[in-house]
Write an enzyme that holds these catalytic residues in place. Structure first.
Site, PDB file in Angstrom:
ATOM      1  N   GLY A   1     111.603-100.530 -17.392  1.00 11.62           N
ATOM      2  CA  GLY A   1     112.925-100.315 -17.417  1.00 11.62           C
ATOM      3  C   GLY A   1     113.342 -99.332 -18.701  1.00 11.62           C
ATOM      4  O   GLY A   1     114.110 -98.616 -18.269  1.00 11.62           O
ATOM      5  N   HIS A   2     112.694 -99.774 -19.749  1.00 17.86           N
ATOM      6  CA  HIS A   2     113.069 -98.726 -20.781  1.00 17.86           C
ATOM      7  C   HIS A   2     112.707 -97.336 -20.391  1.00 17.86           C
ATOM      8  O   HIS A   2     113.291 -96.555 -20.807  1.00 17.86           O
ATOM      9  CB  HIS A   2     112.257 -99.432 -22.123  1.00 17.86           C
ATOM     10  CG  HIS A   2     112.687-100.876 -22.455  1.00 17.86           C
ATOM     11  ND1 HIS A   2     111.841-101.843 -22.403  1.00 17.86           N
ATOM     12  CD2 HIS A   2     113.709-100.950 -23.152  1.00 17.86           C
ATOM     13  CE1 HIS A   2     112.246-102.814 -22.903  1.00 17.86           C
ATOM     14  NE2 HIS A   2     113.696-102.513 -23.363  1.00 17.86           N
TER      15      HIS A   2
ATOM     16  N   GLN B   1     126.950-105.972 -21.696  1.00 18.48           N
ATOM     17  CA  GLN B   1     126.762-105.165 -22.964  1.00 18.48           C
ATOM     18  C   GLN B   1     127.040-103.826 -22.686  1.00 18.48           C
ATOM     19  O   GLN B   1     127.627-103.131 -23.568  1.00 18.48           O
ATOM     20  CB  GLN B   1     125.205-105.433 -23.283  1.00 18.48           C
ATOM     21  CG  GLN B   1     124.634-104.307 -24.354  1.00 18.48           C
ATOM     22  CD  GLN B   1     123.238-104.673 -24.681  1.00 18.48           C
ATOM     23  OE1 GLN B   1     122.846-105.414 -25.408  1.00 18.48           O
ATOM     24  NE2 GLN B   1     122.398-103.942 -24.015  1.00 18.48           N
TER      25      GLN B   1
HETATM   26  P1  AMP Z   1     116.358-104.416 -24.941  1.00 14.68           P
HETATM   27  O1  AMP Z   1     115.086-103.814 -25.404  1.00 14.68           O
HETATM   28  O2  AMP Z   1     115.874-105.620 -24.028  1.00 14.68           O
HETATM   29  O3  AMP Z   1     117.467-104.537 -25.687  1.00 14.68           O
HETATM   30  O4  AMP Z   1     116.528-103.400 -23.911  1.00 14.68           O
HETATM   31  C1  AMP Z   1     117.044-101.918 -24.465  1.00 14.68           C
HETATM   32  C2  AMP Z   1     117.766-101.177 -23.086  1.00 14.68           C
HETATM   33  O5  AMP Z   1     116.909-101.167 -21.975  1.00 14.68           O
HETATM   34  C3  AMP Z   1     119.083-101.669 -22.759  1.00 14.68           C
HETATM   35  O6  AMP Z   1     119.994-100.890 -22.784  1.00 14.68           O
HETATM   36  C4  AMP Z   1     118.663-102.829 -21.637  1.00 14.68           C
HETATM   37  O7  AMP Z   1     119.707-102.990 -20.809  1.00 14.68           O
HETATM   38  C5  AMP Z   1     117.762-101.695 -20.822  1.00 14.68           C
HETATM   39  N1  AMP Z   1     116.834-102.390 -20.019  1.00 14.68           N
HETATM   40  C6  AMP Z   1     116.135-103.543 -20.130  1.00 14.68           C
HETATM   41  N2  AMP Z   1     115.441-104.018 -18.956  1.00 14.68           N
HETATM   42  C7  AMP Z   1     115.881-102.856 -18.108  1.00 14.68           C
HETATM   43  C8  AMP Z   1     115.728-102.727 -16.631  1.00 14.68           C
HETATM   44  N3  AMP Z   1     114.980-103.829 -15.901  1.00 14.68           N
HETATM   45  N4  AMP Z   1     116.051-101.845 -15.979  1.00 14.68           N
HETATM   46  C9  AMP Z   1     116.788-100.851 -16.710  1.00 14.68           C
HETATM   47  N5  AMP Z   1     117.121-100.916 -17.990  1.00 14.68           N
HETATM   48  C10 AMP Z   1     116.801-102.178 -18.621  1.00 14.68           C
END
Ligand code: AMP
Length: 283
Positions: free
Chosen positions: A40-41, A158
């Site tokens: 995802g990241h 968010q």
């Molecule tokens: P986090 O490290 O969980 O704070 O996420 C960092 C960024 O990655 C945030 O903008 C999240 O929305 C995005 N993110 C996390 N999981 C996914 C996913 N499965 N698909 C797309 N973006 C994601």
């Protein structure tokens, strides 16, 4: 021109490192993360690379967005593996400040977002969360001064809060939402999925199945309230402890009664054992 990934730890060295790339058309994109990187990241990183010449990925597990009872201490951390993945992806810069660099002694300024941040969704269950997110993202935006910043639609509220904050504070950053990356069974990728037991992992994709089912029934004309009530029961029966399943205006996150009220987003949060999962879909 950097050809190897550079890991930066202080605001001064960040400014110095980015200075050569601020000329017109040398777009800088920021991808804020808390590390424990997954596909995802990496989708955000790829989209950033598509849109900008230089990409900065920040890795910072932000203490101020966790409540004392939440998982700040146990949040998955995999810095060495994250750096390896970002190097392989040809990212230019990793901004990895310490907590002391972000919040030195005497730090006294907080952003208190309203609007989408008070929609009675995540904020109801994590009242401290969006204040912490808005404050750290405002700092990241001023530290990096990117032309654009990419956020996942996975964290939909968010995304709305950050978009509004950038607008309200006239921050010259274009906020871009990137579609949620999922496992083949539909489960949205999340660093917290690592907490799921094998049995819980088997049940987890149900959340997305219910969302999709609800979206398609609303599209075919069934009443929103009725569809949501059935969805809530399905989630309950599957073994989740539901926090919320709601239909909201896709931009304002205000409650909606029917599709006539504007584009609808369905948002859900539920616990499976100790793991809290969130997800959302467009109708
Ligand atoms: P986090 O490290 O969980 O704070 O996420 C960092 C960024 O990655 C945030 O903008 C999240 O929305 C995005 N993110 C996390 N999981 C996914 C996913 N499965 N698909 C797309 N973006 C994601």
């Amino acid at each position: 021109m950097p050809n190897v990934l550079k890991v930066i730890r202080t605001v001064d060295s960040l400014r110095r490192a980015l200075e050569p790339y601020r000329r017109p058309r040398q777009h800088i994109a920021l991808v804020p993360t808390m590390g424990a990187l997954h596909r995802g990241h990496m989708a955000l990183v790829r989209e950033a690379q598509r849109r900008a010449k230089r990409v900065v990925v920040s890795i910072f597990v932000n203490p101020t967005q966790f409540a004392p009872h939440e998982d700040f201490g146990s949040y998955p951390r995999s810095f060495a593996a994250d750096i390896k993945a970002l190097r392989e992806a040809k990212v230019d810069f990793v901004w990895a400040p310490s907590a002391e660099t972000m919040y030195p002694d005497g730090f006294a300024t907080h952003i208190a977002p309203e609007g989408a941040a008070k929609a009675s969704l995540e904020d109801e269950f994590r009242p401290h969360f969006f204040g912490g997110v808005a404050t750290v993202v405002a700092k990241l935006f001023t530290q990096v001064s990117p032309n654009l910043a990419l956020f996942g639609q996975k964290d939909y509220q968010q995304l709305r809060v950050v978009t509004q904050m950038a607008k309200d504070l006239n921050l010259p950053v274009k906020v871009i939402g990137v579609p949620t990356v999922r496992e083949s069974d539909g489960l949205a990728l999340s660093s917290r999925n690592a907490y799921l037991s094998t049995a819980e992992r088997a049940v987890a994709p149900m959340l997305y199945r219910v969302l999709k089912g609800c979206a398609s029934r609303i599209r075919s004309g069934e009443k929103v309230d009725h569809v949501l009530n059935i969805g809530r029961i399905e989630i309950d029966v599957a073994g989740f402890a539901l926090d919320y399943l709601e239909a909201r205006h896709a931009l304002t996150l205000a409650p909606v009664v029917s599709s006539k009220d504007g584009p609808i987003r369905l948002l859900v949060a539920a616990k499976l054992g100790k793991t809290r999962l969130i997800d959302n879909v467009a109708v």
